[in-house]
Design a protein around this motif. Structure first.
Motif, PDB file in Angstrom:
ATOM      1  N   GLY A 178       0.864  -1.165   0.000  1.00 11.28           N
ATOM      2  CA  GLY A 178       0.000   0.000   0.000  1.00 11.28           C
ATOM      3  C   GLY A 178       0.901   1.214   0.000  1.00 11.28           C
ATOM      4  N   HIS A 179       0.433   2.318   0.562  1.00  5.56           N
ATOM      5  CA  HIS A 179       1.258   3.511   0.618  1.00  5.56           C
ATOM      6  C   HIS A 179       2.556   3.222   1.371  1.00  5.56           C
ATOM      7  N   HIS A 180       3.680   3.540   0.733  1.00  4.91           N
ATOM      8  CA  HIS A 180       5.006   3.422   1.338  1.00  4.91           C
ATOM      9  C   HIS A 180       5.441   1.982   1.609  1.00  4.91           C
ATOM     10  N   LEU A 181       4.815   1.006   0.970  1.00  7.01           N
ATOM     11  CA  LEU A 181       5.210  -0.383   1.200  1.00  7.01           C
ATOM     12  C   LEU A 181       4.906  -1.237  -0.021  1.00  7.01           C
ATOM     13  N   ALA A 182       5.902  -2.008  -0.453  1.00  7.64           N
ATOM     14  CA  ALA A 182       5.695  -3.020  -1.492  1.00  7.64           C
ATOM     15  C   ALA A 182       6.551  -4.227  -1.145  1.00  7.64           C
ATOM     16  N   THR A 183       5.885  -5.311  -0.768  1.00 13.71           N
ATOM     17  CA  THR A 183       6.554  -6.572  -0.474  1.00 13.71           C
ATOM     18  C   THR A 183       6.286  -7.520  -1.628  1.00 13.71           C
ATOM     19  N   ASN A 184       7.348  -8.024  -2.249  1.00 14.97           N
ATOM     20  CA  ASN A 184       7.244  -8.953  -3.372  1.00 14.97           C
ATOM     21  C   ASN A 184       8.125 -10.161  -3.075  1.00 14.97           C
ATOM     22  N   MET A 185       7.525 -11.269  -2.675  1.00 14.73           N
ATOM     23  CA  MET A 185       8.265 -12.484  -2.319  1.00 14.73           C
ATOM     24  C   MET A 185       7.922 -13.577  -3.320  1.00 14.73           C
ATOM     25  N   THR A 186       8.947 -14.083  -4.028  1.00 19.52           N
ATOM     26  CA  THR A 186       8.730 -15.125  -5.023  1.00 19.52           C
ATOM     27  C   THR A 186       9.224 -16.461  -4.494  1.00 19.52           C
ATOM     28  N   PHE A 187       8.416 -17.501  -4.714  1.00 13.52           N
ATOM     29  CA  PHE A 187       8.728 -18.857  -4.268  1.00 13.52           C
ATOM     30  C   PHE A 187       8.682 -19.795  -5.471  1.00 13.52           C
ATOM     31  N   SER A 188       9.551 -20.792  -5.454  1.00 13.79           N
ATOM     32  CA  SER A 188       9.529 -21.785  -6.528  1.00 13.79           C
ATOM     33  C   SER A 188       9.937 -23.137  -5.973  1.00 13.79           C
ATOM     34  N   ASN A 189       9.054 -24.109  -6.117  1.00 12.26           N
ATOM     35  CA  ASN A 189       9.325 -25.481  -5.694  1.00 12.26           C
ATOM     36  C   ASN A 189       9.824 -25.568  -4.256  1.00 12.26           C
ATOM     37  N   GLY A 190       9.214 -24.781  -3.383  1.00 10.02           N
ATOM     38  CA  GLY A 190       9.529 -24.856  -1.968  1.00 10.02           C
ATOM     39  C   GLY A 190      10.712 -24.027  -1.528  1.00 10.02           C
ATOM     40  N   TYR A 191      11.232 -23.165  -2.411  1.00  7.49           N
ATOM     41  CA  TYR A 191      12.360 -22.305  -2.074  1.00  7.49           C
ATOM     42  C   TYR A 191      11.968 -20.843  -2.261  1.00  7.49           C
ATOM     43  N   VAL A 192      12.602 -19.961  -1.480  1.00  3.54           N
ATOM     44  CA  VAL A 192      12.485 -18.526  -1.724  1.00  3.54           C
ATOM     45  C   VAL A 192      13.469 -18.188  -2.832  1.00  3.54           C
ATOM     46  N   THR A 193      12.968 -17.807  -3.993  1.00  5.12           N
ATOM     47  CA  THR A 193      13.851 -17.489  -5.115  1.00  5.12           C
ATOM     48  C   THR A 193      14.017 -15.993  -5.323  1.00  5.12           C
ATOM     49  N   GLY A 194      13.225 -15.179  -4.622  1.00  9.40           N
ATOM     50  CA  GLY A 194      13.383 -13.736  -4.757  1.00  9.40           C
ATOM     51  C   GLY A 194      12.600 -12.965  -3.718  1.00  9.40           C
ATOM     52  N   PRO A 195      13.282 -12.267  -2.786  1.00 14.39           N
ATOM     53  CA  PRO A 195      12.584 -11.417  -1.819  1.00 14.39           C
ATOM     54  C   PRO A 195      12.488  -9.960  -2.263  1.00 14.39           C
ATOM     55  N   THR A 196      12.811  -9.686  -3.510  1.00 17.98           N
ATOM     56  CA  THR A 196      12.839  -8.325  -4.030  1.00 17.98           C
ATOM     57  C   THR A 196      12.033  -8.251  -5.322  1.00 17.98           C
ATOM     58  N   PRO A 197      11.643  -7.014  -5.723  1.00 17.98           N
ATOM     59  CA  PRO A 197      11.926  -5.700  -5.156  1.00 17.98           C
ATOM     60  C   PRO A 197      11.178  -5.483  -3.836  1.00 17.98           C
ATOM     61  N   LYS A 198      11.815  -4.735  -2.929  1.00 17.97           N
ATOM     62  CA  LYS A 198      11.188  -4.389  -1.656  1.00 17.97           C
ATOM     63  C   LYS A 198      11.278  -2.878  -1.476  1.00 17.97           C
ATOM     64  N   PHE A 199      10.126  -2.218  -1.530  1.00 16.13           N
ATOM     65  CA  PHE A 199      10.071  -0.772  -1.324  1.00 16.13           C
ATOM     66  C   PHE A 199       9.542  -0.492   0.072  1.00 16.13           C
ATOM     67  N   GLU A 200      10.226   0.405   0.787  1.00 17.25           N
ATOM     68  CA  GLU A 200       9.790   0.836   2.115  1.00 17.25           C
ATOM     69  C   GLU A 200      10.005   2.336   2.246  1.00 17.25           C
ATOM     70  N   ALA A 201       9.079   2.991   2.903  1.00 15.04           N
ATOM     71  CA  ALA A 201       9.205   4.420   3.163  1.00 15.04           C
ATOM     72  C   ALA A 201       8.422   4.737   4.424  1.00 15.04           C
ATOM     73  N   THR A 202       8.592   5.947   4.930  1.00  9.45           N
ATOM     74  CA  THR A 202       7.813   6.328   6.109  1.00  9.45           C
ATOM     75  C   THR A 202       7.655   7.831   6.213  1.00  9.45           C
ATOM     76  N   GLU A 203       6.482   8.227   6.639  1.00  5.48           N
ATOM     77  CA  GLU A 203       6.176   9.580   7.082  1.00  5.48           C
ATOM     78  C   GLU A 203       5.109   9.454   8.155  1.00  5.48           C
ATOM     79  N   PRO A 204       5.324  10.025   9.335  1.00  6.01           N
ATOM     80  CA  PRO A 204       6.528  10.696   9.827  1.00  6.01           C
ATOM     81  C   PRO A 204       7.612   9.684  10.194  1.00  6.01           C
ATOM     82  N   LEU A 205       8.784  10.206  10.583  1.00  5.84           N
ATOM     83  CA  LEU A 205       9.897   9.328  10.930  1.00  5.84           C
ATOM     84  C   LEU A 205       9.686   8.658  12.276  1.00  5.84           C
TER      85      LEU A 205
END
Length: 465
Positions: A178-205
């Motif tokens: 959603g706003h300020h967050l994008a989690t993209n985790m890819t799995f293949s045949n029981g393995y984590v093959t990609g934990p990216t792209p990962k976007f993170e942001a914050t307001e306020p700090l």
């Protein structure tokens, strides 16, 4: 519930919303406050995970979530894993068509708990990173709503989607954002093959929660504080001469490889090469990567950090602006053979007298599990070369590919896809060789994935001319 010792200046910043420089100031006194817990204590049914979970646990949680949904909700949740859909993420507030899946606010309390349990199972357990940070970013959106941001913000305006069907035998992706967050985790045949792209942001700090939507009222939050402090420590560990080499002449008002910039890595790495650093300085570089990498599950994070360390000699660090991470235009980058991390300071949108952070973690070999880039380098290619070879490449249209395994397999399966992720053919076999027909394939680039016995899946790209 996790506890974190925070310095007194953070408490002041949380109430007065002062610049983050106060957060990193030397402490005069200490105060113990409750930090956003690693478990979603406010959401019934979400486990307090203190050990690494397996992909099977993620699939179990995904199936449990789907069991709470109607058939129409399931149809919205499960989408096709292809090059178009994997790019459906953004840093902006949710708008029609910007993301796929089910929005949390449209779900019942039971369904929300089950959805968040999937995200928790797939992410790390380090306080301030992983699932804990996901929840802090959601809580920050509630803060924006309460302070004049309007209805576009809120912890319920986050979506979950499965691209492909969750399983331990196929390829699929978990998207949550959603706003300020994008989690993209890819799995293949029981393995984590990609934990990216990962976007993170914050307001306020920094802020203290004023409702109990995500955490108990009065919880002190500082999303991305681990990232900011680690980047600052890395820069502060440089000598004057090294800082001069690392400094970029360009100015940056945002990250470079954000949404819609898949694969657009600069051809040349710039800044200070880490081979010129002392061992202690190199340790600070790895420590600066850690808060992003630890967003992945604990086992994947440990493996990737160890691998990124082996690439330090050809990894570069660079910055622009003051180097203090306190002003608009302050920017830091880590750029290696695989890893790409950016940290940018922007002017506030709701809190206009403050800065806010935008960050991205990408991996040249692992974005979207390495399925959609045509020029991937790194461990995907290295692992594929160790597992099997493909000849000829380029292949003439209609020519049969000869696939040779490094060792005979009791059970093996190859899958042929185009670069859009569509499966063109699949066949199981045994032994150390198989032929893959290319009849009917148009000229272009294709992806051949192979899973042999209990080995991690590997991917070769080949060209038909």
């Amino acid at each position: 519930m996790n506890k974190l010792v925070l310095v007194a200046p953070l408490l002041l910043a949380a109430s007065a919303y002062e610049k983050v420089v106060d957060f990193f100031a030397p402490p005069a006194t200490e105060a113990t406050v409750t930090l956003a817990p690693a478990a979603a204590a406010r959401v019934a049914g979400v486990r307090d995970v203190n050990t690494t979970t397996s992909v099977a646990d993620v699939v179990t949680a995904a199936n449990a979530f789907m069991a709470t949904l109607s058939s129409s909700q399931q149809a919205t949740l499960v989408q096709t894993f292809n090059a178009t859909n994997v790019q459906k993420w953004s840093n902006l507030p949710v708008s029609p068509g910007s993301r796929l899946g089910l929005q949390l606010s449209t779900l019942t309390a039971t369904q929300q708990a089950a959805a968040l349990a999937v995200v928790q199972a797939a992410t790390g357990t380090v306080a301030g990173d992983g699932f804990n940070e996901v929840q802090q970013i959601r809580a920050a959106d509630d803060n924006l709503t309460a302070n004049g941001g309007g209805s576009a913000y809120g912890s319920g305006i986050y979506l979950i989607a499965f691209l492909g069907t969750p399983s331990t035998t196929g390829t699929w992706m978990l998207q949550f954002g959603g706003h300020h967050l994008a989690t993209n985790m890819t799995f293949s045949n029981g393995y984590v093959t990609g934990p990216t792209p990962k976007f993170e942001a914050t307001e306020p700090l920094t802020f203290t929660t004023t409702n109990a939507n995500v955490f108990p009222t009065g919880t002190a939050c500082a999303p991305l504080s681990n990232e900011a402090s680690a980047m600052l420590a890395m820069l502060n560990g440089l000598t004057t001469a090294q800082r001069s080499t690392a400094r970029l002449t360009q100015t940056f008002n945002d990250i470079v490889l954000g949404p819609g910039q898949d694969g657009n890595f600069p051809a040349t790495r710039v800044g200070l090469q880490c081979s010129q650093l002392t061992t202690a300085q190199q340790d600070l570089v790895v420590a600066a990567m850690a808060p992003w990498v630890q967003d992945a599950d604990d086992a994947t994070a440990a493996s990737l950090l160890a691998y990124y360390r082996t690439q330090l000699a050809d990894t570069y660090i660079a910055y622009s602006g003051t180097g203090n991470l306190t002003s608009t235009g302050d920017y830091v980058r880590i750029d290696g053979p695989n890893v790409w991390i950016e940290f940018a300071c922007q002017s506030g949108v709701v809190y206009r007298n403050q800065i806010h952070y935008h960050t991205i973690w990408r991996d040249r070999a692992r974005d979207y599990g390495g399925n959609f880039y045509t020029t991937v380098t790194g461990t995907q290619v290295a692992r594929a070369a160790q597992l099997f070879s493909v000849y000829p490449s380029p292949a003439t249209g209609g020519e049969v590919l000869q696939v040779k395994l490094a060792a005979p397999a009791t059970t093996a399966t190859y899958t042929l896809r185009n670069v859009a992720g569509q499966t063109l053919s699949r066949q199981s076999f045994r032994g150390d060789a198989v032929q893959v027909p290319t009849a009917g394939l148009a000229a272009g680039t294709y992806v051949l994935s192979l899973q042999a016995d209990d080995k991690a899946p590997a991917t070769h790209r080949f060209v038909v001319k």
